[in-house]
Design a protein around this motif. Sequence first.
Motif, PDB file in Angstrom:
ATOM      1  N   ALA A 118      34.892  20.526   0.308  1.00 18.61           N
ATOM      2  CA  ALA A 118      36.064  21.029   1.034  1.00 18.61           C
ATOM      3  C   ALA A 118      35.804  22.425   1.592  1.00 18.61           C
ATOM      4  CB  ALA A 118      37.271  21.051   0.101  1.00 18.61           C
ATOM      5  N   SER A 119      35.132  23.263   0.790  1.00 17.99           N
ATOM      6  CA  SER A 119      34.963  24.654   1.245  1.00 17.99           C
ATOM      7  C   SER A 119      34.109  24.725   2.509  1.00 17.99           C
ATOM      8  CB  SER A 119      34.392  25.520   0.126  1.00 17.99           C
ATOM      9  OG  SER A 119      33.150  24.989  -0.272  1.00 17.99           O
ATOM     10  N   ASP A 120      33.095  23.819   2.615  1.00 16.54           N
ATOM     11  CA  ASP A 120      32.280  23.830   3.835  1.00 16.54           C
ATOM     12  C   ASP A 120      33.120  23.428   5.045  1.00 16.54           C
ATOM     13  OD1 ASP A 120      30.181  24.452   2.263  1.00 16.54           O
ATOM     14  OD2 ASP A 120      29.380  22.389   2.150  1.00 16.54           O
ATOM     15  N   VAL A 121      33.902  22.385   4.839  1.00 13.05           N
ATOM     16  CA  VAL A 121      34.732  21.878   5.937  1.00 13.05           C
ATOM     17  C   VAL A 121      35.742  22.951   6.358  1.00 13.05           C
ATOM     18  CG1 VAL A 121      36.531  20.206   6.535  1.00 13.05           C
ATOM     19  CG2 VAL A 121      34.477  19.466   5.291  1.00 13.05           C
ATOM     20  N   ILE A 122      36.405  23.546   5.371  1.00 10.57           N
ATOM     21  CA  ILE A 122      37.468  24.511   5.679  1.00 10.57           C
ATOM     22  C   ILE A 122      36.917  25.708   6.458  1.00 10.57           C
ATOM     23  CG2 ILE A 122      39.092  26.154   4.638  1.00 10.57           C
ATOM     24  CD1 ILE A 122      39.457  23.971   2.400  1.00 10.57           C
ATOM     25  N   GLY A 123      35.750  26.186   6.051  1.00 12.90           N
ATOM     26  CA  GLY A 123      35.132  27.308   6.773  1.00 12.90           C
ATOM     27  C   GLY A 123      34.991  26.987   8.255  1.00 12.90           C
ATOM     28  N   GLU A 124      34.500  25.776   8.540  1.00 14.96           N
ATOM     29  CA  GLU A 124      34.312  25.385   9.947  1.00 14.96           C
ATOM     30  C   GLU A 124      35.647  25.214  10.665  1.00 14.96           C
ATOM     31  OE1 GLU A 124      32.076  21.762   9.834  1.00 14.96           O
ATOM     32  OE2 GLU A 124      30.343  22.753   8.889  1.00 14.96           O
ATOM     33  N   VAL A 125      36.586  24.573   9.958  1.00 14.48           N
ATOM     34  CA  VAL A 125      37.883  24.297  10.589  1.00 14.48           C
ATOM     35  C   VAL A 125      38.615  25.604  10.901  1.00 14.48           C
ATOM     36  CG1 VAL A 125      40.184  23.345  10.163  1.00 14.48           C
ATOM     37  CG2 VAL A 125      38.156  21.987   9.628  1.00 14.48           C
ATOM     38  N   VAL A 126      38.550  26.565   9.982  1.00 12.97           N
ATOM     39  CA  VAL A 126      39.252  27.840  10.217  1.00 12.97           C
ATOM     40  C   VAL A 126      38.634  28.561  11.413  1.00 12.97           C
ATOM     41  CG1 VAL A 126      39.720  30.135   9.280  1.00 12.97           C
ATOM     42  CG2 VAL A 126      40.054  28.109   7.837  1.00 12.97           C
ATOM     43  N   GLU A 127      37.327  28.555  11.479  1.00 14.97           N
ATOM     44  CA  GLU A 127      36.688  29.228  12.623  1.00 14.97           C
ATOM     45  C   GLU A 127      37.098  28.565  13.937  1.00 14.97           C
ATOM     46  OE1 GLU A 127      32.615  30.364  12.482  1.00 14.97           O
ATOM     47  OE2 GLU A 127      32.771  31.132  14.535  1.00 14.97           O
ATOM     48  N   ALA A 128      37.057  27.232  13.942  1.00 16.84           N
ATOM     49  CA  ALA A 128      37.436  26.516  15.169  1.00 16.84           C
ATOM     50  C   ALA A 128      38.892  26.809  15.517  1.00 16.84           C
ATOM     51  CB  ALA A 128      37.222  25.013  14.978  1.00 16.84           C
ATOM     52  N   THR A 129      39.741  26.858  14.490  1.00 15.71           N
ATOM     53  CA  THR A 129      41.163  27.123  14.718  1.00 15.71           C
ATOM     54  C   THR A 129      41.370  28.506  15.330  1.00 15.71           C
ATOM     55  OG1 THR A 129      41.766  25.706  12.858  1.00 15.71           O
ATOM     56  CG2 THR A 129      43.403  27.321  13.576  1.00 15.71           C
ATOM     57  N   ILE A 130      40.699  29.489  14.749  1.00 16.52           N
ATOM     58  CA  ILE A 130      40.880  30.858  15.255  1.00 16.52           C
ATOM     59  C   ILE A 130      40.353  30.965  16.689  1.00 16.52           C
ATOM     60  CG2 ILE A 130      40.041  33.227  14.970  1.00 16.52           C
ATOM     61  CD1 ILE A 130      40.459  32.868  11.969  1.00 16.52           C
ATOM     62  N   ARG A 131      39.257  30.291  16.952  1.00 12.31           N
ATOM     63  CA  ARG A 131      38.656  30.435  18.287  1.00 12.31           C
ATOM     64  C   ARG A 131      39.433  29.698  19.369  1.00 12.31           C
ATOM     65  NH1 ARG A 131      34.209  33.462  18.611  1.00 12.31           N
ATOM     66  NH2 ARG A 131      32.997  33.756  16.695  1.00 12.31           N
ATOM     67  N   ARG A 132      40.230  28.703  18.995  1.00 15.25           N
ATOM     68  CA  ARG A 132      40.980  28.026  20.076  1.00 15.25           C
ATOM     69  C   ARG A 132      42.476  28.039  19.794  1.00 15.25           C
ATOM     70  NH1 ARG A 132      41.482  21.971  18.776  1.00 15.25           N
ATOM     71  NH2 ARG A 132      41.117  22.047  16.576  1.00 15.25           N
ATOM     72  N   PHE A 133      42.945  29.102  19.167  1.00 17.75           N
ATOM     73  CA  PHE A 133      44.364  29.138  18.801  1.00 17.75           C
ATOM     74  C   PHE A 133      45.239  29.294  20.048  1.00 17.75           C
ATOM     75  CE2 PHE A 133      48.199  30.500  16.613  1.00 17.75           C
ATOM     76  CZ  PHE A 133      48.146  29.703  15.479  1.00 17.75           C
ATOM     77  N   PRO A 134      46.309  28.479  20.157  1.00 21.97           N
ATOM     78  CA  PRO A 134      47.096  28.504  21.408  1.00 21.97           C
ATOM     79  C   PRO A 134      48.136  29.628  21.469  1.00 21.97           C
ATOM     80  CG  PRO A 134      47.941  26.794  19.956  1.00 21.97           C
ATOM     81  CD  PRO A 134      46.784  27.419  19.235  1.00 21.97           C
ATOM     82  N   TRP A 135      47.726  30.866  21.383  1.00 21.18           N
ATOM     83  CA  TRP A 135      48.679  31.961  21.568  1.00 21.18           C
ATOM     84  C   TRP A 135      49.186  31.975  23.006  1.00 21.18           C
ATOM     85  CZ3 TRP A 135      50.521  34.334  17.499  1.00 21.18           C
ATOM     86  CH2 TRP A 135      49.739  34.500  16.355  1.00 21.18           C
ATOM     87  N   PRO A 136      50.449  32.292  23.217  1.00 24.61           N
ATOM     88  CA  PRO A 136      50.935  32.401  24.601  1.00 24.61           C
ATOM     89  C   PRO A 136      50.162  33.484  25.370  1.00 24.61           C
ATOM     90  CG  PRO A 136      52.770  32.516  23.029  1.00 24.61           C
ATOM     91  CD  PRO A 136      51.514  32.529  22.224  1.00 24.61           C
ATOM     92  N   LYS A 137      49.757  34.527  24.648  1.00 20.01           N
ATOM     93  CA  LYS A 137      48.954  35.600  25.254  1.00 20.01           C
ATOM     94  C   LYS A 137      48.019  36.102  24.177  1.00 20.01           C
ATOM     95  CE  LYS A 137      51.970  38.134  28.441  1.00 20.01           C
ATOM     96  NZ  LYS A 137      52.797  39.353  28.487  1.00 20.01           N
ATOM     97  N   SER A 138      46.739  36.246  24.484  1.00 19.67           N
ATOM     98  CA  SER A 138      45.847  36.775  23.460  1.00 19.67           C
ATOM     99  C   SER A 138      44.996  37.875  24.055  1.00 19.67           C
ATOM    100  CB  SER A 138      44.983  35.656  22.900  1.00 19.67           C
ATOM    101  OG  SER A 138      44.181  35.127  23.923  1.00 19.67           O
ATOM    102  N   MET A 139      44.265  38.582  23.199  1.00 21.32           N
ATOM    103  CA  MET A 139      43.529  39.757  23.667  1.00 21.32           C
ATOM    104  C   MET A 139      42.205  39.910  22.923  1.00 21.32           C
ATOM    105  SD  MET A 139      45.470  42.855  21.657  1.00 21.32           S
ATOM    106  CE  MET A 139      43.934  43.620  21.185  1.00 21.32           C
ATOM    107  N   ARG A 140      41.337  40.703  23.526  1.00 20.54           N
ATOM    108  CA  ARG A 140      40.114  41.137  22.845  1.00 20.54           C
ATOM    109  C   ARG A 140      40.358  42.541  22.336  1.00 20.54           C
ATOM    110  NH1 ARG A 140      36.974  42.373  26.588  1.00 20.54           N
ATOM    111  NH2 ARG A 140      38.415  41.930  28.293  1.00 20.54           N
ATOM    112  N   TRP A 141      39.525  43.001  21.409  1.00 23.24           N
ATOM    113  CA  TRP A 141      39.643  44.368  20.928  1.00 23.24           C
ATOM    114  C   TRP A 141      38.251  44.905  20.598  1.00 23.24           C
ATOM    115  CZ3 TRP A 141      41.126  40.000  18.370  1.00 23.24           C
ATOM    116  CH2 TRP A 141      40.520  39.708  17.141  1.00 23.24           C
ATOM    117  N   GLY A 142      38.142  46.248  20.549  1.00 24.20           N
ATOM    118  CA  GLY A 142      36.858  46.877  20.227  1.00 24.20           C
ATOM    119  C   GLY A 142      35.755  46.324  21.104  1.00 24.20           C
TER     120      GLY A 142
END
Lengths: 740, 308
Positions: A118-142
């Motif tokens: 599970a931990s291997d799967v979750i690591g990948e799923v969380v990264e994918a989720t963060i990278r394609r999260f459907p925010w109405p507006k998102s930004m870069r920083w630093g």
Amino acid sequence: MADLLLEIFSEEIPARMQKRAAADLKKLVTDGMVEAGITYESAAAFATPRRLCLSVVGVLEESPTLREERKGPRVDAPEKAIAGFLRGAGLTLDDLTVRDDKKGQFYVAVIEKPGRMASDVIGEVVEATIRRFPWPKSMRWGAGTLRWVRPIHSILSILSKEEGAEIVPFDIDGIVSGDTTEGHRFMGSGRFSVTSFEDYEAKLKAAGVILNAEDRAETIWADATNLAFAQGFEVVEDAGLLAEVAGLVEWPVVLIGDIAEDFMGLPPEVLQTSMREHQKFFSVRNPKSGRIEKFITVANRETADHGATILAGNQKVLFARLSDAKFFWENDLRVSLDDMAAKLKNVTFHNKLGTQAERISRITALAREIAPMVGADADMAEQAAKIAKADLSSEMVYEFPELQGLMGRYYAQAAGLPQEVANACELHYSPLGPSDVVPSEPVSVAVALADKIDTLTGFWAIDEKPTGSKDPFALRRAALGVIRLILDNEVRVSLSEIFMRRIARYEGERLGRKTGEVITEFSAVLENLDASVNVEKFREDYFNDKRPNQNSEATRSLLESIGEKKVNLLAFFHDRLKVYLKVQGVTHDVIDACLAMPNNDDLTLLVNRANALQAFVKTDDGENLLQGYKRANNILAAEEKKDGVSYEGEPELKFAEADAEKALFAALDVEEKAISTAIETEDFAAAMAALANLRAPIDAFFDGVQVNAEAQIVRRNRLCLLNRIRVVMHKVAIFSALNG
Amino acid sequence: MNTEFAGKPTSFQEIILRLQNYWASKGCAILQPYDMEVGAGTFHPATTLRCLGPKPWAAAYVQPSRRPTDGRYGDNPNRLQHFYQYQVIIKPSPPDLQALYLGSLEAIGIDMDLHDIRFVEDDWESPTLGAWGLGWEVWCDGMEVSQFTYFQQVGGQDCNPVSGELTCGLERLAMYVLGVDHVMDMPFNDPQSPTHLSYGDIFLQTEQEYSRWNFDVADADKLLKSFEDAEAECARILAAPITDPKTGRDIIMVHPAYDQAIKASHMFNLLDARGVISVTERQAYIGRVRALTKSCADAFIQTKAGTL
């Protein structure tokens, strides 16, 4: 089984996005897990201003091993085919087993997909989720590459089991997952580690964070109403504001304060709007005076002085804000409504439909025209229409667009204009939705109708009709508004005539703008378009005093286009009307039966007829009469087809043989007269009653009389009699449209 | 931090001095105001141009700002047509920028234990600068004290790395810290000094003068001419060949061109206050100023300061 706790800790997330973001986090992560075979029992997501949190209970620790059998080529298949199969399966020849079937031996590949942790799967799923999260507006920083709604500071990700919690390890663009988080920015004290969701929620609470937004909202509302109640006041309900404020705080502390006496002269709606929009304050009403006299603000923390400094600060800000509102109010009061309206010459309404000022002058002319139909004084309707939208150029409406109309009413009152005129400023926008109140004061009705009809005919003239889900100018709402205004006030108006003239005027304006020419040879074409058009009036409106030009082809096509647009707009109204009446229990076939009658652009007449017909078809008489009608109709259709003639002649009593036949002649004579009188006086109930009287004679006729008699003259006469039933009934409605 | 200032500040200027000391101690270059009329500290080339390109940058400065439409003849407790902004711009935005910011509030005497500081969504957009970013307005007890923005785009160019910008209206912040209700009553220098001056002593008369001029007297035709001259000059400067025929050096004249963009923007603001710009024209003017800033931004990233 294990439980997953995930927290994405960031800088402040906009309040309006939190709820949706929590739901998206839950869906994306759990969907990703399940897709990889990691199932779970239940999941819940939470949001505060600084964190999104997901708790997943009963997570499978390892996905099951999947065994797949793939049938391969026959053992004597060409080498190439076997090699291709091996490549696809990722195996060597030794890995394959050989099986038999009727045709011979063939290869089978048994592929085992081992389960994943599970931990291997979750690591990948969380990264994918963060990278394609459907925010109405998102930004870069630093200098990083991630996108999020605001910079992410840390990610907590643990799987807790009976023997303890372990970090689900991953690294997303330099952010390494851990088991720690922080509490409230000011009330917490540094980072702490957690071992489970319960531990997390409890430690957060100790560190000044209520995790659940609903809990925060409940606390706010309970404390606010209690505080107000203790002082004999009541909080003005505002569910939208409550949800927003719950998203602005992690530790709500409710404070109540006073509005300075200086501002009690401002309209209460101004106080309320200014406090809500700028300060996120709730309004607190004194039930005795009905005025807004206090406010509730929600702080995000406790302080040693129990919020005294915070409240004093908020009160000062409010003073400044309301000073501004007062400045706008007083400035606006110094400007006459006529001067305000004049400023609208510089404001574009729509690039093809001119300025707001041009629009107002069209509405004014139309309001004057409609006034007598709704029992309004024409001068007063004109006066109201001229200034009804003047407040669009006021400073107050510039600051608070949602106060449009309402400010107009206040400014008209202050100017000492008649109450009807002032009311029209506010009410001419109504009704805004299906449940909004419909104005009934004649002046307001006249301006409201004129406003909406002008908008509709304008957009029809420039071919900007609603399509599918697209209705950017809210034209469906405008049409429904017209329908409700007409029906609720029993207005009698020929919409066709008004649409024709309005669309013609738009087209004339456009053409005039384009070529500076006027049109000729129009009346014949026009008369062919629709008999109900008032040609004289049209001619007068359209031409004024100008000389027509000679371009007859252009004239014809223009007039055709006007006529088509008018017909199309009326059809649009009929569609809206069907939707509206269906809710009221009038079925589509009943409306169709009435729509097929003349004057179907007079909606009051149309609906009166439809209501009476709807009531009638539900009765026993109505149902049976309809059967009789259908029977007559079917026989006629069949015989007319067979004989190749139509039996539209007048039946004669002298050829009637049977008693039932003679009785039907008598009944039709009597009821036709009654129906004609009833229709003339628009007494549809009486018309239906007269129809009901035909039921028995028609039934008796069909029971006792053979239509297709031996003697041709008798048969012909009887068929003409059937036709007469149809003719008489069609004076009420086109019964062939009815189901039954 | 300079220990000379302990406890609560007593004057407007002390707050400015404390901010300067604080941001200097955090490693910012303390710049001086830009010597042109601008509507906000963001227009200073230290922000508009320097946030472009890859080079790290950290600067803080006071910028006198002019908003002609906000004139209230000095009557409004906190609306002024001329006021001061404090501006901090750091590229790339450091991870602890929020904490640094809160430190600056402490430095000017805001007691973090008594106040309610909030970061409320406020996405920033400047149509004239062709710029936008995400961030917040920062509330202290319901009062907006600062604007906090992560620049995503300026002059039509993507910001990479991203700059963090902090801006605040100094008068409003100072009034809050000093507990003053009307800006004109605020002590400008130390109230104990022999010649103590209030904000009103220095600015009440000018607010009145400028309010009258901005709203009613400014010559709209001349302003318009000036707008058009600046617009033309900006284009002319950038159109000049890169190599200077006199020195033989490659010199792209971004800053002189950008000065003209600033000028055009201010002329537009004055025209707006005069009420001579219609709604449709407004968009067109804004678009013209944006075209100028955009061309300056495009030119800046060709220069040494705009590249690695």
